[in-house]
Every structure is written in C-alpha cells, then in structure tokens.
Design a protein around this motif. Structure first.
Motif, PDB file in Angstrom:
ATOM      1  N   UNK A 148       6.746  -3.885  10.756  1.00 18.31           N
ATOM      2  CA  UNK A 148       7.072  -2.569   9.189  1.00 18.31           C
ATOM      3  C   UNK A 148       8.828  -2.053   9.059  1.00 18.31           C
ATOM      4  N   UNK A 149       9.276  -3.517   9.608  1.00 17.34           N
ATOM      5  CA  UNK A 149      10.230  -3.165   9.409  1.00 17.34           C
ATOM      6  C   UNK A 149      11.130  -4.215   8.224  1.00 17.34           C
ATOM      7  N   UNK A 150      10.128  -6.005   7.453  1.00 19.28           N
ATOM      8  CA  UNK A 150       9.851  -6.050   6.942  1.00 19.28           C
ATOM      9  C   UNK A 150       9.854  -5.367   5.492  1.00 19.28           C
ATOM     10  N   UNK A 151       8.196  -3.821   5.987  1.00 17.36           N
ATOM     11  CA  UNK A 151       8.460  -3.676   4.107  1.00 17.36           C
ATOM     12  C   UNK A 151       9.392  -2.707   3.762  1.00 17.36           C
ATOM     13  N   UNK A 152      10.355  -2.045   4.532  1.00 17.60           N
ATOM     14  CA  UNK A 152      11.086  -1.217   4.126  1.00 17.60           C
ATOM     15  C   UNK A 152      11.974  -1.539   2.766  1.00 17.60           C
ATOM     16  N   UNK A 153      11.610  -0.128   1.732  1.00 21.31           N
ATOM     17  CA  UNK A 153      12.478  -0.417   0.394  1.00 21.31           C
ATOM     18  C   UNK A 153      11.851  -1.704  -0.337  1.00 21.31           C
ATOM     19  N   UNK A 154      10.433  -2.419   0.377  1.00 19.76           N
ATOM     20  CA  UNK A 154       9.985  -3.355  -0.792  1.00 19.76           C
ATOM     21  C   UNK A 154       9.774  -3.033  -1.876  1.00 19.76           C
ATOM     22  N   UNK A 155       9.663  -3.858  -3.288  1.00 23.01           N
ATOM     23  CA  UNK A 155       8.854  -3.433  -4.536  1.00 23.01           C
ATOM     24  C   UNK A 155       7.867  -3.983  -4.207  1.00 23.01           C
TER      25      UNK A 155
END
Ligand SMILES: NC(=O)c1ccc[n+]([C@@H]2O[C@H](COP(=O)([O-])OP(=O)(O)OC[C@H]3O[C@@H](n4cnc5c(N)ncnc54)[C@H](OP(=O)(O)O)[C@@H]3O)[C@@H](O)[C@H]2O)c1
Length: 277
Positions: free
Chosen positions: A59-66
C-alpha cells in the motif's frame, strides 16, 4: 515517461527483470520507481543495485503511483488487490503480468472502473530478450497501451493481441523459454552420448539454437525453406528428421503449448466464479 511514478508489486524473477530493464534503459528516473515485496533481502539488494525506492508494504509503494505493475503469483493476486484497493490512486494505470487473470477480473478485484493493461512477457526479460504480448482492458486507453509498450520494450520485443489470445500467448511464448531450455539440455546430453565433452556439447547446442533463431528472424524465410536448405539427399539432416518425425516432436510441442494454454485459462477461474456468485 521519465517523470512517471511506477510501482512494481512483487520483486521476484519477473519483477526484478522489469525493474532492471526500466532502470538500464534510462526511460524512468530510478527515484520514481518503487518496488515492494515481502522479502526484505530482495528489496535491500534492489535498492543498492538499482537505486530505486523500496517499500515492504504494498500500500505504501502505490501511493502517488501513475502506473502499478502487478508481478505476484496468480494464487495471491486476489489478496494483493483487495489489500491495494483502498490505497490505489484513482487514475493510476494497472499493468498485470499475472498469468490467467483477465483484465475484467482485475478491474473487479481492484474496485471497478480501472484502466488495466494485461501483459505476458517471458523469463528472457532477465537478459532483455523477452517476447511480450499486451492487450487492452475495457477502461484502458490507446495511450495506456503505448506506455505499456514502452515499458516492456525495455526488456525485449512487444506485440499487441486481442485479450482472447492471451492464454495462447502464455502457452507459446510465456512458457516458451522452458521448451528451449529442455531442448538445449537434451541436445547437450545427445552430444555427450555421441562422445563430446559436456561443456563443448552445451556451447554447441546453445549457439545452434541462437543461430537458427537468428536465421529465421533475419532472413524472413519460412522455416521449412531453411530446413530444405540443410537436408541434402541421403544426408545426416534428412535421417535425423525421419527419426524426429517417428517420435512426433512436432505433436509433442503442440500438445505442450495447448496444455499450458489450458492451464493459463484455468488459473483465474476460481476467482472469476467467486466474482459471479
Ligand atoms: N516466471 C515466468 O517465466 C513468467 C513469465 C510471464 C509471466 N509471469 C507472471 O509473473 C508473475 C510473477 O512470476 P515470478 O516468476 O516473477 O514469481 P516470483 O519469482 O515468485 O515473484 C513473486 C514475488 O512476489 C513476492 N510476494 C509474495 N507475496 C507477496 C505479497 N503479498 N506482496 C508482495 N510481494 C509478494 C514473492 O515473495 P516469495 O518468494 O517470498 O513468495 C516473490 O518475491 C506471475 O503472476 C506469473 O504468472 C511469469
């Protein structure tokens, strides 16, 4: 593409190969790439080698991901998507390399109207020689396909197919390196059997596969034409071919591809059935 934020969920064989391709190609800044995996040792190694960001929580990795690349095993994709659903940025593109999961099922597990591109690369992504096929989900746009193409081109060649053919691609090229590994091993054994040393037999087998592949690719000739070129009357090749035809190598390969295609279609089925019940 340089400034896009890309999250890769699952940094195993395929996830790592993609991350390496992306970083080596210089298409994306390493600081904009984030990998997550449950294996901390893998993340530490990736951070050190590729200078990308890493997170132990998906969940932290996808934060703000395009773009979010899903590279976990099929058996856990549903759990990973259920976990990710509340954390996924509204407009991110999901790219899945997971065998057997149709785009519609990924959209559903990720919470509805999601842009999804499904891809099927192969393990040769590790040496930037993958054959990848991509297909477009219902909500995905042409621009998403272009982006996916650029991502997978960092690891080899890319072709677009209709989603109905993705299981067939999985059976042929997704699984394909395994067929060739076995053929190389068998040819090496065969060389040893007729008197060659193991190392030389393996080297000769590898170069023969590379050379034959390159001949078909670069001449554009039908393989049958090239086969005719090397089968002289009464010679070694025509006798070897007779032996192969008797044991049914072609039918064996066709069976193997069909079996893998069927297995790919089965992988997402239990989750699709849950969706409909
Ligand atoms: N390998 C191929 O030839 C190939 C070709 C085309 C497509 N694919 C597809 O690519 C996907 C990945 O395959 P792979 O061969 O790279 O598998 P893999 O090497 O097992 O990589 C998956 C990684 O995800 C990690 N993981 C497990 N649970 C996780 C979780 N909850 N959250 C985040 N990461 C988690 C695994 O850790 P652990 O090791 O601790 O489980 C592993 O590091 C599969 O869906 C497969 O269908 C594979």
């Amino acid at each position: 593409m340089k400034d896009l934020r890309i999250a890769v969920i699952g940094a195993g064989n395929m996830g790592q190969a993609l991350l390496e391709g992306l970083v080596e190609s210089g298409q994306v800044r390493p600081s904009r790439i984030c990998a997550s995996d449950r294996r901390k040792d893998r993340l530490t190694d990736l951070k050190k080698r590729l200078r990308i960001c890493t997170e132990s929580r998906n969940t932290a990795a996808v934060k703000k991901a395009d773009i979010v690349v899903l590279a976990v095993k099929p058996q856990i994709l549903d759990k990973v998507l259920i976990e990710l659903k509340p954390a996924l940025p509204t407009d991110c593109l999901l790219i899945s390399i997971v065998a057997g999961f149709p785009t519609g099922l990924i959209e559903h597990l990720a919470g509805g109207k999601r842009r999804v591109v499904r891809a099927m690369p192969n393990i040769a992504a590790m040496v930037r020689m993958a054959a990848t096929a991509i297909c477009q989900g219902k909500q995905a746009r042409k621009a998403d396909m272009k982006l996916a193409r650029r991502i997978f081109e960092t690891c080899g060649t890319v072709t677009e197919v209709d989603e109905s053919l993705m299981d067939a691609v999985t059976g042929l090229s997704g699984t394909g390196p395994m067929y060739i590994f076995i053929i190389i091993e068998a040819l090496s054994d065969a060389g040893v059997r007729v008197g060659l040393g193991r190392e030389q037999a393996t080297q000769l087998a590898i170069q023969t596969i590379l050379g034959a592949g390159e001949m078909v690719r670069s001449t554009g000739r039908h393989p049958i034409y090239l086969k005719d070129m090397v089968t002289s009357p009464g010679g070694t090749a025509i006798n070897a071919l007779y032996s192969l035809e008797k044991t049914g190598l072609r039918a064996d390969l066709m069976d193997a591809v069909e079996t893998a295609t069927r297995r790919s279609a089965e992988l997402g089925k239990p989750y699709a059935e849950n969706k409909n019940s």
